[in-house]
Design an enzyme around this catalytic site. Structure first.
Site, PDB file in Angstrom:
ATOM      1  N   ALA A   1       0.798  -1.234   0.000  1.00 31.17           N
ATOM      2  CA  ALA A   1       0.000   0.000   0.000  1.00 31.17           C
ATOM      3  C   ALA A   1       0.826   1.276   0.000  1.00 31.17           C
ATOM      4  O   ALA A   1       0.269   2.363  -0.131  1.00 31.17           O
ATOM      5  CB  ALA A   1      -0.933   0.002   1.223  1.00 31.17           C
TER       6      ALA A   1
ATOM      7  N   GLY B   1       2.558   3.242  -5.668  1.00 30.63           N
ATOM      8  CA  GLY B   1       2.002   2.654  -6.888  1.00 30.63           C
ATOM      9  C   GLY B   1       0.527   2.325  -6.802  1.00 30.63           C
ATOM     10  O   GLY B   1      -0.275   3.106  -6.294  1.00 30.63           O
TER      11      GLY B   1
ATOM     12  N   ARG C   1       7.862  -1.537   4.785  1.00 33.02           N
ATOM     13  CA  ARG C   1       8.450  -0.501   5.632  1.00 33.02           C
ATOM     14  C   ARG C   1       7.389   0.492   6.083  1.00 33.02           C
ATOM     15  O   ARG C   1       6.793   1.196   5.263  1.00 33.02           O
ATOM     16  CB  ARG C   1       9.583   0.197   4.899  1.00 33.02           C
ATOM     17  CG  ARG C   1      10.874  -0.603   5.039  1.00 33.02           C
ATOM     18  CD  ARG C   1      11.922  -0.184   4.084  1.00 33.02           C
ATOM     19  NE  ARG C   1      11.568  -0.630   2.736  1.00 33.02           N
ATOM     20  CZ  ARG C   1      12.394  -0.557   1.696  1.00 33.02           C
ATOM     21  NH1 ARG C   1      13.590  -0.058   1.835  1.00 33.02           N
ATOM     22  NH2 ARG C   1      12.010  -0.988   0.512  1.00 33.02           N
TER      23      ARG C   1
ATOM     24  N   SER D   1      -2.357 -10.077 -14.013  1.00 37.80           N
ATOM     25  CA  SER D   1      -1.775  -9.332 -15.133  1.00 37.80           C
ATOM     26  C   SER D   1      -2.205  -9.974 -16.442  1.00 37.80           C
ATOM     27  O   SER D   1      -2.495 -11.185 -16.478  1.00 37.80           O
ATOM     28  CB  SER D   1      -0.246  -9.383 -15.017  1.00 37.80           C
ATOM     29  OG  SER D   1       0.359  -8.924 -16.200  1.00 37.80           O
TER      30      SER D   1
ATOM     31  N   TYR E   1       7.588 -14.380 -14.271  1.00 42.81           N
ATOM     32  CA  TYR E   1       6.604 -13.337 -13.934  1.00 42.81           C
ATOM     33  C   TYR E   1       5.229 -13.711 -14.502  1.00 42.81           C
ATOM     34  O   TYR E   1       4.237 -13.759 -13.787  1.00 42.81           O
ATOM     35  CB  TYR E   1       7.052 -11.969 -14.462  1.00 42.81           C
ATOM     36  CG  TYR E   1       5.983 -10.924 -14.226  1.00 42.81           C
ATOM     37  CD1 TYR E   1       5.685 -10.508 -12.932  1.00 42.81           C
ATOM     38  CD2 TYR E   1       5.224 -10.416 -15.284  1.00 42.81           C
ATOM     39  CE1 TYR E   1       4.669  -9.591 -12.694  1.00 42.81           C
ATOM     40  CE2 TYR E   1       4.207  -9.505 -15.056  1.00 42.81           C
ATOM     41  CZ  TYR E   1       3.937  -9.094 -13.755  1.00 42.81           C
ATOM     42  OH  TYR E   1       2.923  -8.201 -13.516  1.00 42.81           O
TER      43      TYR E   1
ATOM     44  N   GLY F   1      -2.664  -4.689 -18.397  1.00 44.73           N
ATOM     45  CA  GLY F   1      -1.551  -4.754 -19.333  1.00 44.73           C
ATOM     46  C   GLY F   1      -0.524  -3.696 -18.995  1.00 44.73           C
ATOM     47  O   GLY F   1      -0.211  -3.468 -17.815  1.00 44.73           O
TER      48      GLY F   1
ATOM     49  N   GLY G   1       3.482   4.972 -14.367  1.00 50.42           N
ATOM     50  CA  GLY G   1       3.227   5.766 -13.165  1.00 50.42           C
ATOM     51  C   GLY G   1       3.639   5.092 -11.875  1.00 50.42           C
ATOM     52  O   GLY G   1       3.234   5.512 -10.790  1.00 50.42           O
TER      53      GLY G   1
ATOM     54  N   PHE H   1       7.328  -0.081 -11.128  1.00 53.67           N
ATOM     55  CA  PHE H   1       7.303  -1.477 -11.576  1.00 53.67           C
ATOM     56  C   PHE H   1       8.400  -1.800 -12.604  1.00 53.67           C
ATOM     57  O   PHE H   1       9.186  -2.736 -12.436  1.00 53.67           O
ATOM     58  CB  PHE H   1       5.913  -1.791 -12.156  1.00 53.67           C
ATOM     59  CG  PHE H   1       5.765  -3.156 -12.761  1.00 53.67           C
ATOM     60  CD1 PHE H   1       5.452  -4.253 -11.966  1.00 53.67           C
ATOM     61  CD2 PHE H   1       5.937  -3.367 -14.126  1.00 53.67           C
ATOM     62  CE1 PHE H   1       5.326  -5.526 -12.525  1.00 53.67           C
ATOM     63  CE2 PHE H   1       5.807  -4.625 -14.694  1.00 53.67           C
ATOM     64  CZ  PHE H   1       5.497  -5.702 -13.892  1.00 53.67           C
TER      65      PHE H   1
HETATM   66  C1  8X3 Z   1       2.321  -5.927 -16.120  1.00 52.08           C
HETATM   67  C2  8X3 Z   1       1.951  -6.093 -17.548  1.00 52.08           C
HETATM   68  O1  8X3 Z   1       2.825  -6.210 -19.922  1.00 52.08           O
HETATM   69  O2  8X3 Z   1       4.406  -5.556 -18.193  1.00 52.08           O
HETATM   70  O3  8X3 Z   1       1.801  -6.944 -15.348  1.00 52.08           O
HETATM   71  O4  8X3 Z   1       3.678  -7.835 -18.359  1.00 52.08           O
HETATM   72  S1  8X3 Z   1       3.280  -6.455 -18.522  1.00 52.08           S
END
Ligand code: 8X3
Length: 266
Positions: A26, A29, A51, A152, A165, A196, A200, A203
């Protein structure tokens, strides 16, 4: 004297009973955006992040509707002890937003770091299922609850470099579906959100371990923003109690599932 005419707003009609929601990851992002949005909708939030100090500005901004807690979702003992360790008045968690997650690396399988795989699985999968396991019994007992999992598009659309991932998100997507199968007939809902290309947040900087590469990834695009994710969470949550939004796949208009790759020659 004319009778007072009370006309509920559109949001009041849609809005569910205020809930106590636990949001993981939380402090920044998606998690921070979801937390802000749900507080604005009248919910109380247990904001969890590794943290505590990172939650301080959010706590100062959002006031008593926010309970900041230090939680590393990969810490087995802390997660298993969580329900009993919440303060009085906060122990009945109605909504769990399993947002904490990450991608590390974008190389082909034979080049990736095994430590990266382990960290993704520990966070995206093991942490998520443990947290769900400890909070879902209370939801079942009260016959009221909602688990919102951040998956995702990578969980259903393969691409080079997605490796563990994408596989970890496929796990989340099927776990959400299987959870619904177990909860059938109860008022505990499960929503799987599958975004997708998102911007912002940190990540892609974390994933690519490079601010330059992350900036290049977003160049000329208009990606999904954390507020768009928060909007989807709030919308799914505000549906009538008998209605479960099972999956939300979302992409920016600059992205599409553009078909299978063909590699010619060597
Ligand atoms: C993030 C979407 O397209 O970077 O979960 O895999 S992508």
């Amino acid at each position: 004297m004319a009778a007072r005419c009370f006309v509920p707003t559109f949001r009041e009609v849609l809005s569910v009973v205020p809930t106590t929601a636990l949001v993981t990851g939380a402090s920044a992002g998606f998690g921070a955006a979801i937390t802000r949005r749900l507080v604005a909708e009248g919910h109380r939030i247990i904001a969890a992040a590794r943290r505590l100090e990172r939650l301080e500005s959010l706590a100062a901004e959002l006031g008593p509707a926010l309970l900041p807690i230090a939680l590393d979702v990969t810490d087995r003992d802390a997660v298993l002890a969580l329900p009993g360790s919440l303060p009085a008045g906060w122990q009945e968690v109605d909504v769990l937003v399993n947002n904490a997650g990450l991608a590390l690396g974008a190389s082909p399988v034979w080049e990736t770091r095994i430590e990266d795989w382990e960290q993704m699985i520990a966070t995206n999968n093991t942490g998520l299922v443990r947290l769900t396991r400890v909070l879902v019994p209370g939801m079942r007992e009260r016959n009221r609850g909602h688990i919102i999992n951040l998956s995702s598009t990578a969980g259903s659309h393969p691409y080079p470099g997605s490796d563990i991932y994408g596989a970890s998100k496929a796990f989340v997507t099927l776990f959400s579906a299987n959870l619904r199968a177990d909860l059938i007939g109860t008022k505990v809902r499960v929503t799987n959100i599958e975004p997708g290309l998102c911007g912002g947040t940190e990540f892609s900087n974390v994933r690519l371990r490079s601010d330059e590469k992350a900036a290049a990834l977003y160049e000329g695009t208009e990606p999904i923003l954390p507020e768009d994710i928060a909007d989807a969470v709030a919308w799914a949550l505000a549906r009538p109690a008998h209605l479960d939004i099972t999956r939300i796949e979302m992409m920016p208009t600059c992205q599409a599932d553009a078909g299978l790759a063909v590699k010619r020659g060597r």
